[in-house]
Enzyme design. Structure first.
Site, PDB file in Angstrom:
ATOM      1  N   LYS A 253      28.233   2.807  19.470  1.00  0.00           N
ATOM      2  CA  LYS A 253      27.136   1.929  19.901  1.00  0.00           C
ATOM      3  C   LYS A 253      26.161   1.627  18.772  1.00  0.00           C
ATOM      4  O   LYS A 253      25.407   0.679  18.817  1.00  0.00           O
ATOM      5  CB  LYS A 253      26.402   2.574  21.074  1.00  0.00           C
ATOM      6  N   ARG A 254      26.176   2.464  17.740  1.00  0.00           N
ATOM      7  CA  ARG A 254      25.257   2.247  16.614  1.00  0.00           C
ATOM      8  C   ARG A 254      25.658   1.063  15.731  1.00  0.00           C
ATOM      9  O   ARG A 254      24.876   0.593  14.933  1.00  0.00           O
ATOM     10  CB  ARG A 254      25.170   3.519  15.753  1.00  0.00           C
TER      11      ARG A 254
END
Ligand code: GLU
Length: 311
Positions: A253-254
């Protein structure tokens, strides 16, 4: 008559899909659709803390947008082999756990760290924990004794070596006690472990082919061991390369811009599908195409034989 080809996509609804998840979904879909097979969408919501119904709905909507249609499952759970959400399949898993206990190879375990990890698919990058055997009885097989306090159910791997042929990685041999260790089937709090649930579900849903990320390659050895103990037929496996960022790490998700929310804002489904197909070596970069068009010429032999593809 030939056995029908049945594939599946089994996302955990813990967030929005990213490029890596979509890549796996597309390869699984193409593999079955190119041979006229059926595709199941199973929601792997075993982890009550991380799974959310709204994520499951988003996953369905994103697949729909991409043109990846399914014959069974999804959040509305249509089809003859339901329920298709793992959180609704408790009684089924309990039945199969009984069968495994009857082998005399299960034992209660009160160690906690591995308990916590047990419902997660053990992606290699999470750091696999090989159980040291603290709770293992001195002699196995042994009859099951109900423990006095809540305990996980762990399965002895009994020095077993499992060999299997993966469509993308050729032959793989895993010595279970060294590489995976005795593993959990049910946590002390009653939550079902990924390994048990996935085997029971794939078997009961008639899945003949499992396509998933290369980080789950070694899980296949544990799963084949379970198939054998339960007297069930294991599917074929194809572990597809993980999509990695420029530093070579699996997408998470980063990694800004790689989740479906950003991707849908920036490109059409045809462009996104073309982009993924180009990463798989199926089309030239820049091609815009639909999954249905790609299915006409899909072949596993075109995929790069590598565990990771950099973006
Ligand atoms: N639910 C698992 C995950 O999200 C996939 C399991 C599988 O395909 O066997 O990683």
């Amino acid at each position: 008559m030939d056995t029908p080809i049945v594939g599946r996509f089994a996302p955990s609804p813990s967030g929005r899909m990213h490029l890596g998840n979509v890549f796996t979904a597309l390869m699984s879909w193409l593999s079955v659709r190119s041979r006229g097979g059926r595709w199941i969408l199973r929601i792997e919501d075993l982890d009550p803390q991380r799974s959310k119904p709204e994520h499951a709905r988003r996953i369905c909507d994103d697949l729909d947008w991409l043109g990846l249609d399914w014959d069974e499952g999804g959040v509305d759970g249509r089809g003859p082999n339901g329920p298709y959400c793992q959180s609704l399949r408790h009684d089924i898993y309990a039945r199969y756990l009984e069968r495994l206990r009857a082998t005399g190879l299960c034992y209660p375990c009160t160690c906690t760290r591995a308990d916590i990890l047990a419902t997660q698919a053990p992606h290699a990058s999470d750091g696999r924990v090989v159980y040291g055997g603290r709770c293992r009885p001195a002699v196995l097989p042994a009859p099951w004794h109900e423990p006095e306090r809540p305990a996980a159910v762990r399965l002895w791997t009994s020095g077993r070596t499992v060999s299997f042929t993966d469509r993308t990685y050729v032959k793989r041999t895993v010595r279970l006690d060294r590489e995976t260790g005795d593993f959990i089937l049910r946590r002390a709090d009653g939550a079902w472990a990924y390994q048990l649930a996935v085997v029971v579900d794939d078997a009961l849903m008639g899945v003949t082919e499992v396509v998933r990320g290369a980080d789950l390659l070694d899980s296949s050895a544990q799963q084949i061991y379970l198939y054998e103990l339960l007297g069930l037929q294991a599917p074929e496996y194809a572990h597809v390369p993980l999509i990695c960022n420029a530093e070579g790490h699996r997408l998470s998700k980063r990694d800004a811009g790689t989740d479906m929310e950003s991707l849908r804002r920036e490109m059409s489904p045809r462009r996104l599908v073309g982009h993924l197909a180009a990463l798989a070596g199926l089309v030239d970069p820049g091609t815009e195409i639909t999954p249905a068009e790609l299915a006409r010429s899909f072949s596993w032999s075109r995929l790069p034989a590598t565990p990771a593809i950099r973006l």
